[in-house]
Design an enzyme around this catalytic site. Sequence first.
Site, short mmCIF file in Angstrom:
data_model
loop_
_atom_site.label_atom_id
_atom_site.label_comp_id
_atom_site.label_asym_id
_atom_site.label_seq_id
_atom_site.Cartn_x
_atom_site.Cartn_y
_atom_site.Cartn_z
N CYS A 155 0.84 -1.20 0.00
CA CYS A 155 0.00 0.00 0.00
C CYS A 155 0.87 1.25 0.00
O CYS A 155 1.73 1.43 0.87
CB CYS A 155 -0.91 0.00 1.22
SG CYS A 155 -1.95 1.49 1.32
N HIS A 209 -6.40 1.76 2.42
CA HIS A 209 -5.92 2.52 3.58
C HIS A 209 -6.90 3.67 3.87
O HIS A 209 -7.38 4.34 2.95
CB HIS A 209 -4.53 3.09 3.28
CG HIS A 209 -3.84 3.65 4.47
ND1 HIS A 209 -2.78 3.03 5.08
CD2 HIS A 209 -4.08 4.76 5.19
CE1 HIS A 209 -2.38 3.76 6.11
NE2 HIS A 209 -3.16 4.82 6.19
N HIS A 220 -8.37 6.91 4.04
CA HIS A 220 -7.93 8.20 3.51
C HIS A 220 -9.10 8.89 2.82
O HIS A 220 -10.12 8.28 2.50
CB HIS A 220 -6.79 8.00 2.51
CG HIS A 220 -7.23 7.43 1.18
ND1 HIS A 220 -7.61 6.12 1.02
CD2 HIS A 220 -7.39 8.01 -0.05
CE1 HIS A 220 -7.96 5.90 -0.24
NE2 HIS A 220 -7.84 7.03 -0.91
#
Length: 379
Positions: A71, A186, A188
């Site tokens: 990632c 992730h 965000h």
Amino acid sequence: MWRSSGRLADGRQIIYFDETPDTGRAKAPDRRPLPPAAPSSQLRRDPLLDDWVVLAAHRQDRTFLPPPDECPLDPTRGDRLTEIPADDYDVVVFENRFPSLATPAVPAPEPPTDPAVEARPGTGRCELVCFTSDHTASFADLTPRRARTVIEAWADRTAELSAMPEVAHVYPFENRGEEIGVTLHHPHGQIYGFPFPPPRIRRMAAAARRHREHTGGNLFDDAVAAERAAGVRVVVETGHWTAIVPAAARWPYEVRLFPRRRVPGLHLLDGDQRDDLAGVYLALLRAFDRLFPAPAPYIAAWHQAPVDAAGTPDPEFGLHLQLFTLRRAAGKLKYLAGSESGMEAWINDISPEDAAHRLRAALGPVPGGGADHTERGAQ
């Protein structure tokens, strides 16, 4: 909150928002051998709708659902080099490597000679906001303090991007879930600095002007006052915020969150409003996750005022959050088919009053503050 800024290997800006001082994270070098960033986008006008469409062909090569150990939004640790050079972070913002809009690093292409094409360079700004270094978390997992740090980052970026001459509207948002189209898991969000007011913002601003002319009042203030008086669609109220399911909700589960003291943008919220927002926003996200057995795919969209050439926001516009999920029932999604996608004529399968009732039932305590989420409209 402590703010520090650095540069990535290709020249993009990165900004750390830290909860402790003197971390030195902005000084961490980006060790990747990246070529200079050179995005090139174009805007083309649709004459039938009087809207601008962004063409960004370079985004075809953006990262798509990498495995967890690859990632690019994780911190850099050892030889695993990512978009964030520091080995840890609280909240971090950086320019998107594959932006839809960007201040051109290369000369703009020559205008097309096609007589049907009205075009201009796709200038603007696209940033990513990483809410935590924990890859497995979500915004709903954050502490109130971390949520407050994210709010500070949103406010900081709204103020800075609004002052850029190429930006006419600042749009912070979060997509969650593959059903929405997320390409990185992730936790965000993103911030777009549009060179034009997007169609939704333009329509709301025009509606606010008409409302002022016809009634002498502010559209956003009057709409929230009417919902509070009705009561039945109010999900939660705190000392500084009111969350409602709008009477004409388009999505099966949709909430609009308004500050009780109207402001045009996030950067104009005072400290008490920001403190209260951290708690009520977390409570709403957690309520959405309690609606169904699986976590809700959602879009959290901050609607802010458009700004003029000097960066001054439209004073009639009322900042608010639109939070909605595509899920209409367990295992069932709301698809935008012929009526919505073809005609923009919305059909909702769930009554807003039932949606508000379910959200109130799913709402737990508001972190950091008291709240009144009684079913006033049902009494």
